[in-house]
Design an enzyme around this catalytic site. Structure first.
Site, PDB file in Angstrom:
ATOM      1  N   ASP A  86       0.882  -1.155   0.000  1.00  0.00           N
ATOM      2  CA  ASP A  86       0.000   0.000   0.000  1.00  0.00           C
ATOM      3  C   ASP A  86       0.933   1.222   0.000  1.00  0.00           C
ATOM      4  OD1 ASP A  86      -2.071   1.772   0.432  1.00  0.00           O
ATOM      5  OD2 ASP A  86      -2.129   1.425   2.608  1.00  0.00           O
ATOM      6  N   LYS A 144       8.759   5.541 -18.311  1.00  0.00           N
ATOM      7  CA  LYS A 144       8.114   6.740 -18.803  1.00  0.00           C
ATOM      8  C   LYS A 144       6.603   6.615 -18.587  1.00  0.00           C
ATOM      9  CE  LYS A 144       6.538   6.975 -22.958  1.00  0.00           C
ATOM     10  NZ  LYS A 144       5.472   6.065 -23.406  1.00  0.00           N
ATOM     11  N   HIS A 174      12.400   2.784 -23.935  1.00  0.00           N
ATOM     12  CA  HIS A 174      12.697   1.471 -24.507  1.00  0.00           C
ATOM     13  C   HIS A 174      13.173   1.559 -25.957  1.00  0.00           C
ATOM     14  CE1 HIS A 174       8.590   1.527 -26.190  1.00  0.00           C
ATOM     15  NE2 HIS A 174       8.985   0.580 -27.011  1.00  0.00           N
ATOM     16  N   LYS A 178      16.319  -0.723 -28.638  1.00  0.00           N
ATOM     17  CA  LYS A 178      16.086  -1.397 -29.925  1.00  0.00           C
ATOM     18  C   LYS A 178      17.407  -1.563 -30.659  1.00  0.00           C
ATOM     19  CE  LYS A 178      11.318   0.195 -30.501  1.00  0.00           C
ATOM     20  NZ  LYS A 178      10.461  -0.979 -30.556  1.00  0.00           N
ATOM     21  N   GLU A 212       1.973   3.602 -36.022  1.00  0.00           N
ATOM     22  CA  GLU A 212       1.399   2.376 -35.476  1.00  0.00           C
ATOM     23  C   GLU A 212       0.043   2.141 -36.107  1.00  0.00           C
ATOM     24  OE1 GLU A 212       2.427   1.662 -31.080  1.00  0.00           O
ATOM     25  OE2 GLU A 212       2.026   3.805 -31.235  1.00  0.00           O
ATOM     26  N   ASP A 231       3.345  10.936 -25.146  1.00  0.00           N
ATOM     27  CA  ASP A 231       3.506   9.479 -25.158  1.00  0.00           C
ATOM     28  C   ASP A 231       4.683   9.049 -26.032  1.00  0.00           C
ATOM     29  OD1 ASP A 231       2.552   6.819 -24.487  1.00  0.00           O
ATOM     30  OD2 ASP A 231       1.797   6.648 -26.543  1.00  0.00           O
ATOM     31  N   HIS A 236      10.568   8.941 -27.162  1.00  0.00           N
ATOM     32  CA  HIS A 236      11.107   8.096 -28.237  1.00  0.00           C
ATOM     33  C   HIS A 236      11.606   8.907 -29.444  1.00  0.00           C
ATOM     34  CE1 HIS A 236       9.335   5.146 -25.733  1.00  0.00           C
ATOM     35  NE2 HIS A 236       8.138   5.121 -26.268  1.00  0.00           N
ATOM     36  N   LYS A 330      -1.364   6.873 -34.108  1.00  0.00           N
ATOM     37  CA  LYS A 330      -2.081   5.604 -33.962  1.00  0.00           C
ATOM     38  C   LYS A 330      -2.997   5.462 -35.180  1.00  0.00           C
ATOM     39  CE  LYS A 330      -0.764   5.078 -29.553  1.00  0.00           C
ATOM     40  NZ  LYS A 330       0.291   4.117 -29.214  1.00  0.00           N
TER      41      LYS A 330
END
Ligand code: BG6
Length: 476
Positions: A86, A144, A174, A178, A212, A231, A236, A330
């Site tokens: 908690d 992130k 991330h 890559k 994407e 985002d 990135h 997206k």
């Protein structure tokens, strides 16, 4: 080298990131002998699970996505533990349980991986400190998004910095894990032929795309508050930009590389005031508001961008006058991340029909590098030119398995190597450039431009390049 024994504590350990990325990555590391025999993985969550429940959950949810190696899998399950906690609350029994589990293992490396929303980072570190669990061998990994603007990221960095030294803090992006992103440094700094032409004399512009095909089903709670700029771009895309634009570092060394990256972020020309509407585009795919989600759409949902394109500029000697076009979205027609270096045309054309050279560095789906050169089409008649790609496909050239980004990054955390992680000044410099764009968007009465799902974004994205006679790179 033999990996050190470690206790890896994952806060948010039963969440999506942990189940989809971290645990499979850790299993692969285990399979390849990169985890020391005594290393443990301790998930923390509010879930009220015990070790057996957690092992059962991982067995049913993760096993099908990793190689079928039953002996190794049983050994892996044996490393897993679960502690219910908690954070910041009155119930301290979870911290007592974690303390008992870690007691007697003070000499091990300790990694606290915070795969939870950023507002929990500070309280978590404070509780860890309160429980006396931060040893000199401890590291903390921050997922992130690191805040939602410069001020909130500074606050988080300051709170975490109260309990951990900067060398102990690993901020994950991330994309840096890559394979092709690391290859970008090799391409640039282990080959001589590119460097002389890697500048505004030879390069017309650069495009960085992370497209994407997926939408955001089930993610409204997060995405409404994030949007594509926070985002994807703040982290990135700007990371890819820094690696493309940075000066050659003197050494392959954590600080030397990060120093050069920060300089690029500091050289980004601020986009402020009414420039924001000229140099940035926001879009939202049709149907975003109808995506299935546990939270209903709000006013915020109408304003959030699922697509953005930006014309950035790096104001320094090497890059002055070269636009860096960034775009991410997206529900585009494909999943593709790439960096395109568009060279200038020949100074004087003696053959008709030529087009300028282009270097495409593909991060995904198929990692590779393509240089488009002009060639003569065979034939006895008039000379006809055709752009032909010189292709390096990593999948075809190398037979070794390409590790997932998280696998590489988790190995680096366990080895204590922060080169591929963002330093505090880097994250803050990125926010410093993003903030005025966010502010202008937030105070604008306009909504993002709609675009049909499955297309390459709203008309504005094409105009952004079209008005200077350029176009986004699409597959021929
Ligand atoms: C994450 C974003 O950081 O990156 C997601 O939060 C996005 O919205 C993802 O889908 C893309 O990562 P990748 O590795 O699939 O390109």
């Amino acid at each position: 080298p033999l990996a050190h024994e470690a206790d890896l504590v994952v806060f948010g350990g039963t969440g999506d990131l942990s189940m989809r990325k971290l645990l499979p990555a850790l299993f692969h590391s285990d399979l390849e002998g990169r985890l020391a025999p005594q290393t443990r993985i301790i998930a923390m969550s509010r879930g009220g699970l015990d070790d057996a429940d957690f092992r059962g959950k991982v067995d049913s949810e993760v096993r099908q996505s990793v190689p079928d190696e039953s002996e190794a899998w049983q050994r892996f399950l044996g490393r897993l533990h679960h502690v219910s906690v908690d954070v910041g609350g009155d119930d301290t029994s979870g911290w007592a349980a974690l303390t008992r589990l870690l007691a007697g293992h003070e000499q091990r490396d300790r990694v606290f991986y915070l795969a939870s929303p950023p507002m929990t980072f500070g309280p978590f570190c404070r509780d860890l400190h309160g429980a006396g669990l931060i040893t000199p061998q401890s590291r903390v990994v921050l997922e992130k998004p690191l805040g939602r603007d410069l001020a909130s990221s500074q606050l988080i960095n300051a709170e975490v910095g109260r309990y951990f030294a900067e060398e102990q803090i690993f901020r994950i992006d991330h994309y840096l894990g890559k394979e092709t992103v690391q290859n970008l440094l090799v391409l640039r700094f282990a080959n001589a032929f590119l460097e002389p032409i890697w500048n505004s004399l030879w390069i017309d512009h650069v495009q960085i795309t992370a497209a994407e095909s997926v939408g955001t089903p089930g993610r409204r709670g997060y995405y409404d508050h994030a949007g594509a700029l926070r985002d994807m771009v703040q982290n990135h895309l700007l990371q890819l930009l820094t690696l493309t634009a940075m000066e050659p570092p003197a050494r392959n060394d954590r600080e030397a590389i990060r120093d050069e990256k920060v300089k690029v972020l500091q050289a980004l020309r601020p986009i402020v005031g009414d420039e924001v509407s000229r140099f940035t585009v926001r879009g939202q795919y049709d149907g975003y508001l109808d995506e299935p989600s546990s939270t209903p759409p709000t006013e915020l949902s109408k304003r959030v961008e699922t697509f953005t394109a930006i014309r950035a500029e790096v104001k320094n000697w090497r890059w002055s006058g070269v636009p860096f076009y960034l775009r991410t979205g997206k529900r585009m027609p494909y999943r593709r991340s790439e960096i395109v270096i568009q060279f200038k045309d020949v100074p004087h054309a003696i053959f008709p029909g030529g087009s300028p050279n282009r270097l495409v560095i593909r991060l995904q789906p198929e990692e590779g590098i393509e240089l488009h050169i002009m060639a003569k089409e065979p034939g006895a008649g008039e000379v006809t030119l055709k752009p032909v790609p010189l292709k390096l496909s990593f999948g075809q050239t190398f037979t070794a398995r390409v590790p997932e980004a998280y696998e590489r990054l988790l190995s680096d955390v366990l080895a204590g190597n922060p080169t591929l992680f963002m330093r505090r000044d880097e994250v803050e410099a990125a926010w410093r450039w993003i903030d005025p764009i966010l502010e202008a968007w937030e105070s604008s009465s306009e909504l993002p431009e709609p675009y049909p799902g499955g297309t390459t974004g709203p008309a504005g994205a094409h105009e952004l390049l079209g008005r200077s006679g350029r176009a986004w790179h699409e597959e021929e």
